[in-house]
Design an enzyme around this catalytic site. Structure first.
Site, short mmCIF file in Angstrom:
data_model
loop_
_atom_site.label_atom_id
_atom_site.label_comp_id
_atom_site.label_asym_id
_atom_site.label_seq_id
_atom_site.Cartn_x
_atom_site.Cartn_y
_atom_site.Cartn_z
N MET A 31 0.83 -1.16 0.01
CA MET A 31 -0.06 0.14 0.09
C MET A 31 1.02 1.26 -0.14
SD MET A 31 -3.34 -1.03 2.04
CE MET A 31 -2.94 -0.58 3.54
N HIS A 35 9.18 1.44 3.77
CA HIS A 35 9.95 1.58 4.86
C HIS A 35 10.84 0.20 4.60
CE1 HIS A 35 7.80 -1.56 6.68
NE2 HIS A 35 6.57 -0.77 6.76
N GLY A 37 11.04 -2.69 5.79
CA GLY A 37 10.26 -3.95 5.68
C GLY A 37 9.82 -4.26 4.44
N HIS A 38 9.24 -3.15 3.49
CA HIS A 38 9.11 -3.32 2.27
C HIS A 38 9.96 -3.54 1.33
CE1 HIS A 38 5.70 -0.72 3.52
NE2 HIS A 38 4.87 -1.35 3.08
N SER A 186 6.47 -0.28 10.69
CA SER A 186 5.26 -0.21 9.82
C SER A 186 4.95 1.14 9.28
CB SER A 186 4.21 -0.33 10.92
OG SER A 186 2.95 0.10 10.64
N SER A 187 4.18 1.38 8.45
CA SER A 187 3.89 2.52 7.80
C SER A 187 3.29 3.47 9.05
CB SER A 187 2.98 2.50 6.61
OG SER A 187 3.70 1.78 5.46
O1 PAF Z 1 0.09 -5.76 3.77
C1 PAF Z 1 -0.72 -4.92 2.86
O2 PAF Z 1 0.01 -3.64 2.52
C2 PAF Z 1 -1.82 -4.71 2.45
O3 PAF Z 1 -2.75 -5.61 3.15
C3 PAF Z 1 -1.77 -5.64 1.05
C4 PAF Z 1 -1.40 -7.25 1.41
C5 PAF Z 1 -1.02 -4.81 0.00
C6 PAF Z 1 -3.36 -5.70 0.29
O4 PAF Z 1 -3.91 -4.49 0.10
#
Ligand code: PAF
Length: 281
Positions: A31, A35, A37-38, A186-187
């Site tokens: 979404m 950060h 984590g992503h 976390s965002s």
């Molecule tokens: O974890 C997230 O960021 C969201 O729940 C996801 C998996 C992208 C679905 O919108």
């Protein structure tokens, strides 16, 4: 070269081209508001696959009307720059209209797993997640998709969906990335005021306390939970949403620790911000 795609036909064209070139497609749905984590998910996908697709879509279907959809952070320019550093090939950045042109009546659910932990206080959240992830999988057709353990319940549900619907892909769950003081990235951490930020590591401290107690031989779950609660309740402006020790496959509550691993999961409001964290022991 990174490609930014907003529309579904263009995405499908790029995916078809990658398939024709026999690329293994890796996918990280997000979404946005990236950060570490992503980025750790993207880097892993980069190492393990040939064509790396990510999506950035703040999915309205997974937010309850009372929740923070409007407030959710959006920072596309910065996200594109970060995705470039992680070696992403394609960013799918659809509008809500692209994803839900005629509304969304087909909604997925796995009641035996959604009716626990986060699903109790956010009953529409996981059906929204499963539905959008299923749609994204149909569009991107990944070979491997990557999710973080921080959203343990989400990852478990997506794995189950993939099995139940005979999806031809692998789901990989990657470790939680933490700040030096243990706070899980976390965002939503950016909503914390400086004093709330100082309070927030109490979630991880409580999890570490549980690990310590179990290591020393404590097997009574009410005892462990009582000690964890006291760590969190000692901090001002915290409110526990849930704190459970469960079977990691079924998410059902345990009374005693008779098997390993167990999942210790919690959601705590720090001010108005709801934070989640977990460990597998
Ligand atoms: O974890 C997230 O960021 C969201 O729940 C996801 C998996 C992208 C679905 O919108």
């Amino acid at each position: 070269m990174i490609t930014l795609v907003r529309r579904i036909p263009e995405l499908k064209k790029k995916i078809k081209q990658a398939r024709q070139r026999r690329k293994v497609i890796g996918f990280v749905p997000t979404m946005g508001a990236f950060h570490e984590g992503h980025l750790s998910l993207m880097r892993r996908a980069r190492r393990e696959t040939d064509f790396l697709v990510i999506s950035i879509f703040v999915n309205p279907l997974q937010f309850d009307p009372k929740e923070d959809l409007q407030r959710y952070p959006r920072q596309l320019k910065q996200d594109i720059a970060l995705a470039k550093t992680a070696g992403v090939d394609l960013i799918f950045y659809p509008t809500a209209r692209q994803m839900y042109p005629t509304g969304q009546e087909t909604v997925l659910d796995i009641p035996s797993l959604t009716d626990h932990l986060c699903g109790r206080s956010r009953p529409t959240h996981f059906p929204g997640v499963l539905t959008v992830v299923n749609k994204l999988f149909n569009l991107v057709e990944p070979d491997i998709s990557y999710f973080g353990q921080k959203d343990y319940q989400q990852a478990l549900l997506i794995k189950k969906m993939a099995v139940d619907l005979n999806m031809n892909l692998k789901i990989k769950i990657c470790p939680i990335v933490r700040e030096r003081d243990g706070l899980a990235l976390s965002s939503r951490n950016r909503y914390l005021s400086p004093s709330q930020r100082r309070t927030a590591p109490c979630l991880y401290r409580a999890l570490c306390q549980a690990r310590q107690l179990i290591k020393k031989g404590e097997r009574s779950i009410p005892q462990i939970i009582r000690k964890m609660r006291s760590i969190i309740n000692a901090e001002k402006k915290t409110r526990i949403d849930y704190l459970n020790i469960v079977n990691p496959s079924t998410l059902t509550d345990l009374k005693r620790i008779t098997r390993r691993p167990v999942l210790i999961a919690l959601a705590v409001y720090v001010g108005r911000t709801r934070l989640i964290d977990n460990i597998l022991i």
